[in-house]
Motif scaffolding. Sequence first.
Motif, PDB file in Angstrom:
ATOM      1  N   ALA A   5      13.856 152.181 -24.141  1.00  0.00           N
ATOM      2  CA  ALA A   5      14.966 151.230 -24.254  1.00  0.00           C
ATOM      3  C   ALA A   5      15.115 150.714 -25.685  1.00  0.00           C
ATOM      4  O   ALA A   5      16.231 150.494 -26.163  1.00  0.00           O
ATOM      5  CB  ALA A   5      14.749 150.063 -23.295  1.00  0.00           C
ATOM      6  N   ILE A   6      13.982 150.531 -26.389  1.00  0.00           N
ATOM      7  CA  ILE A   6      14.036 150.060 -27.770  1.00  0.00           C
ATOM      8  C   ILE A   6      14.648 151.124 -28.668  1.00  0.00           C
ATOM      9  O   ILE A   6      15.499 150.840 -29.517  1.00  0.00           O
ATOM     10  CB  ILE A   6      12.630 149.666 -28.272  1.00  0.00           C
ATOM     11  CG1 ILE A   6      12.121 148.462 -27.498  1.00  0.00           C
ATOM     12  CG2 ILE A   6      12.661 149.381 -29.776  1.00  0.00           C
ATOM     13  CD1 ILE A   6      10.713 148.044 -27.872  1.00  0.00           C
ATOM     14  N   GLY A   7      14.211 152.380 -28.472  1.00  0.00           N
ATOM     15  CA  GLY A   7      14.761 153.476 -29.266  1.00  0.00           C
ATOM     16  C   GLY A   7      16.254 153.619 -29.065  1.00  0.00           C
ATOM     17  O   GLY A   7      17.013 153.796 -30.026  1.00  0.00           O
ATOM     18  N   GLU A   8      16.692 153.529 -27.833  1.00  0.00           N
ATOM     19  CA  GLU A   8      18.122 153.642 -27.526  1.00  0.00           C
ATOM     20  C   GLU A   8      18.908 152.459 -28.097  1.00  0.00           C
ATOM     21  O   GLU A   8      20.004 152.628 -28.629  1.00  0.00           O
ATOM     22  CB  GLU A   8      18.319 153.731 -26.008  1.00  0.00           C
ATOM     23  CG  GLU A   8      17.835 155.046 -25.401  1.00  0.00           C
ATOM     24  CD  GLU A   8      18.054 155.095 -23.905  1.00  0.00           C
ATOM     25  OE1 GLU A   8      18.158 154.010 -23.291  1.00  0.00           O
ATOM     26  OE2 GLU A   8      18.107 156.203 -23.342  1.00  0.00           O
ATOM     27  N   LYS A   9      18.342 151.273 -27.986  1.00  0.00           N
ATOM     28  CA  LYS A   9      19.027 150.074 -28.484  1.00  0.00           C
ATOM     29  C   LYS A   9      19.167 150.138 -30.003  1.00  0.00           C
ATOM     30  O   LYS A   9      20.235 149.851 -30.560  1.00  0.00           O
ATOM     31  CB  LYS A   9      18.268 148.817 -28.070  1.00  0.00           C
ATOM     32  CG  LYS A   9      18.957 147.520 -28.496  1.00  0.00           C
ATOM     33  CD  LYS A   9      18.227 146.305 -27.942  1.00  0.00           C
ATOM     34  CE  LYS A   9      18.948 145.017 -28.339  1.00  0.00           C
ATOM     35  NZ  LYS A   9      18.277 143.816 -27.775  1.00  0.00           N
ATOM     36  N   LEU A  10      18.096 150.532 -30.693  1.00  0.00           N
ATOM     37  CA  LEU A  10      18.123 150.646 -32.146  1.00  0.00           C
ATOM     38  C   LEU A  10      19.141 151.693 -32.577  1.00  0.00           C
ATOM     39  O   LEU A  10      19.899 151.482 -33.540  1.00  0.00           O
ATOM     40  CB  LEU A  10      16.738 151.019 -32.674  1.00  0.00           C
ATOM     41  CG  LEU A  10      16.617 151.188 -34.183  1.00  0.00           C
ATOM     42  CD1 LEU A  10      16.907 149.879 -34.904  1.00  0.00           C
ATOM     43  CD2 LEU A  10      15.219 151.704 -34.556  1.00  0.00           C
ATOM     44  N   TRP A  11      19.198 152.789 -31.866  1.00  0.00           N
ATOM     45  CA  TRP A  11      20.158 153.852 -32.181  1.00  0.00           C
ATOM     46  C   TRP A  11      21.597 153.331 -32.036  1.00  0.00           C
ATOM     47  O   TRP A  11      22.445 153.579 -32.896  1.00  0.00           O
ATOM     48  CB  TRP A  11      19.930 155.051 -31.264  1.00  0.00           C
ATOM     49  CG  TRP A  11      20.658 156.292 -31.697  1.00  0.00           C
ATOM     50  CD1 TRP A  11      21.980 156.578 -31.518  1.00  0.00           C
ATOM     51  CD2 TRP A  11      20.108 157.408 -32.403  1.00  0.00           C
ATOM     52  NE1 TRP A  11      22.282 157.792 -32.050  1.00  0.00           N
ATOM     53  CE2 TRP A  11      21.159 158.339 -32.599  1.00  0.00           C
ATOM     54  CE3 TRP A  11      18.840 157.734 -32.860  1.00  0.00           C
ATOM     55  CZ2 TRP A  11      20.964 159.564 -33.249  1.00  0.00           C
ATOM     56  CZ3 TRP A  11      18.641 158.941 -33.505  1.00  0.00           C
ATOM     57  CH2 TRP A  11      19.702 159.836 -33.697  1.00  0.00           C
ATOM     58  N   GLY A  12      21.846 152.619 -30.957  1.00  0.00           N
ATOM     59  CA  GLY A  12      23.189 152.086 -30.723  1.00  0.00           C
ATOM     60  C   GLY A  12      23.616 151.094 -31.792  1.00  0.00           C
ATOM     61  O   GLY A  12      24.750 151.137 -32.276  1.00  0.00           O
ATOM     62  N   ILE A  13      22.712 150.208 -32.169  1.00  0.00           N
ATOM     63  CA  ILE A  13      23.021 149.236 -33.222  1.00  0.00           C
ATOM     64  C   ILE A  13      23.254 149.952 -34.547  1.00  0.00           C
ATOM     65  O   ILE A  13      24.158 149.597 -35.310  1.00  0.00           O
ATOM     66  CB  ILE A  13      21.874 148.210 -33.356  1.00  0.00           C
ATOM     67  CG1 ILE A  13      21.803 147.330 -32.111  1.00  0.00           C
ATOM     68  CG2 ILE A  13      22.053 147.357 -34.610  1.00  0.00           C
ATOM     69  CD1 ILE A  13      20.599 146.407 -32.073  1.00  0.00           C
ATOM     70  N   SER A  14      22.458 150.979 -34.816  1.00  0.00           N
ATOM     71  CA  SER A  14      22.585 151.732 -36.055  1.00  0.00           C
ATOM     72  C   SER A  14      23.953 152.422 -36.122  1.00  0.00           C
ATOM     73  O   SER A  14      24.587 152.458 -37.189  1.00  0.00           O
ATOM     74  CB  SER A  14      21.468 152.772 -36.169  1.00  0.00           C
ATOM     75  OG  SER A  14      20.193 152.147 -36.128  1.00  0.00           O
ATOM     76  N   GLU A  15      24.407 152.947 -35.004  1.00  0.00           N
ATOM     77  CA  GLU A  15      25.739 153.564 -34.972  1.00  0.00           C
ATOM     78  C   GLU A  15      26.821 152.547 -35.303  1.00  0.00           C
ATOM     79  O   GLU A  15      27.787 152.860 -36.019  1.00  0.00           O
ATOM     80  CB  GLU A  15      25.991 154.185 -33.595  1.00  0.00           C
ATOM     81  CG  GLU A  15      25.210 155.462 -33.360  1.00  0.00           C
ATOM     82  CD  GLU A  15      25.548 156.101 -32.023  1.00  0.00           C
ATOM     83  OE1 GLU A  15      25.525 157.336 -31.939  1.00  0.00           O
ATOM     84  OE2 GLU A  15      25.839 155.355 -31.056  1.00  0.00           O
ATOM     85  N   GLU A  16      26.662 151.317 -34.801  1.00  0.00           N
ATOM     86  CA  GLU A  16      27.635 150.276 -35.110  1.00  0.00           C
ATOM     87  C   GLU A  16      27.605 149.922 -36.593  1.00  0.00           C
ATOM     88  O   GLU A  16      28.646 149.688 -37.206  1.00  0.00           O
ATOM     89  CB  GLU A  16      27.329 149.030 -34.274  1.00  0.00           C
ATOM     90  CG  GLU A  16      27.555 149.232 -32.773  1.00  0.00           C
ATOM     91  CD  GLU A  16      27.135 148.017 -31.976  1.00  0.00           C
ATOM     92  OE1 GLU A  16      26.725 147.005 -32.588  1.00  0.00           O
ATOM     93  OE2 GLU A  16      27.186 148.059 -30.731  1.00  0.00           O
ATOM     94  N   LEU A  17      26.427 149.889 -37.188  1.00  0.00           N
ATOM     95  CA  LEU A  17      26.286 149.497 -38.591  1.00  0.00           C
ATOM     96  C   LEU A  17      26.839 150.544 -39.559  1.00  0.00           C
ATOM     97  O   LEU A  17      27.211 150.208 -40.688  1.00  0.00           O
ATOM     98  CB  LEU A  17      24.815 149.221 -38.916  1.00  0.00           C
ATOM     99  CG  LEU A  17      24.202 147.969 -38.279  1.00  0.00           C
ATOM    100  CD1 LEU A  17      22.716 147.904 -38.541  1.00  0.00           C
ATOM    101  CD2 LEU A  17      24.907 146.725 -38.804  1.00  0.00           C
ATOM    102  N   ILE A  18      26.889 151.805 -39.113  1.00  0.00           N
ATOM    103  CA  ILE A  18      27.467 152.839 -39.994  1.00  0.00           C
ATOM    104  C   ILE A  18      28.934 153.081 -39.650  1.00  0.00           C
ATOM    105  O   ILE A  18      29.541 154.034 -40.146  1.00  0.00           O
ATOM    106  CB  ILE A  18      26.677 154.162 -39.922  1.00  0.00           C
ATOM    107  CG1 ILE A  18      26.728 154.768 -38.517  1.00  0.00           C
ATOM    108  CG2 ILE A  18      25.248 153.975 -40.385  1.00  0.00           C
ATOM    109  CD1 ILE A  18      26.135 156.176 -38.449  1.00  0.00           C
ATOM    110  N   LYS A  19      29.464 152.221 -38.788  1.00  0.00           N
ATOM    111  CA  LYS A  19      30.905 152.261 -38.450  1.00  0.00           C
ATOM    112  C   LYS A  19      31.326 153.633 -37.905  1.00  0.00           C
ATOM    113  O   LYS A  19      32.281 154.236 -38.398  1.00  0.00           O
ATOM    114  CB  LYS A  19      31.733 151.892 -39.678  1.00  0.00           C
ATOM    115  CG  LYS A  19      31.357 150.521 -40.269  1.00  0.00           C
ATOM    116  CD  LYS A  19      32.159 150.243 -41.535  1.00  0.00           C
ATOM    117  CE  LYS A  19      31.774 148.916 -42.135  1.00  0.00           C
ATOM    118  NZ  LYS A  19      30.370 148.861 -42.581  1.00  0.00           N
TER     119      LYS A  19
END
Length: 283
Positions: A269-283
């Motif tokens: 869940a942490i890996g998936e959450k971090l990935w999702g946030i990272s996608e948002e940060l790179i627009k």
Amino acid sequence: MNASDKTVKDKLILLTGGSSGVGKATALGIAQKGAKIVIISRSAERAEKALHEIAQKTGNDRGDYLIADLSSQSSIRKVADEFKQKYGHLHVLANLAGGIYFDKQMTIDGIERSFAINYLSHFLLTNQLLDILKESAPARVITVGGNPIFIKHAKINFNNLQSIDQFVGMNAAGQAMYARVFFAFELARKLQGTNVTSLVFNPGVIKSVLTANSPWYIKLIAAFYEPFAKEVCEVGAYLATSPEVENKTGIFFDDKKQVVPFHEKFDLAIGEKLWGISEELIK
């Protein structure tokens, strides 16, 4: 020639941070084995100097470089496009660039600098190059993840992911480094079945200018380790070139030994959450 039949000399390896520190030390080790290296550097002068030194020490003068500012997302996208246009294939991506910043700084994209360069730049660059890695498969992504002794104490604090609140340089670097480990494991999971693998490693003590602008007490610690610092990152070169790890993925290596000290903490869940946030940060 089928990609799986390629020798080390046939392989093309792209490295971030290749003009100093772990990046340069890994590039040197790879060049010794005969592969073609392309380093990403912020400075043409430093890149040319590093490649000249590598060529002198190894006899391998096939190195090339590309210029990018890893704190800028547009620059990362541009260098990825430049690489694909120039080469058309990629067998290994080595995510090695990093830095420690003792003052809070924000990038042009509004990202805290330590998080942007140490972690998010690699997330973005890797995703920009996944298509060419898959086309060149078998291929691999190797990511520097720090010393397990220190990094195991770092935490992913999603409430302060970029360490903006109560900024402490070493803590920010530690969290970004830990994020890279989660990224490498999550990448391995997402790439299952593609013949592209993801590995993460501890480079050991490497000659570096990482602490050049650090406080005196950090320089004192660095001076203690300096006599033990190596010029060549053997584990990085091994993971980039060895056929022994071709089918291995989602593993942490420490001095060529497979260790998985983070699997106990590697919550999907942490890996998936971090990935999702990272996608948002790179627009």
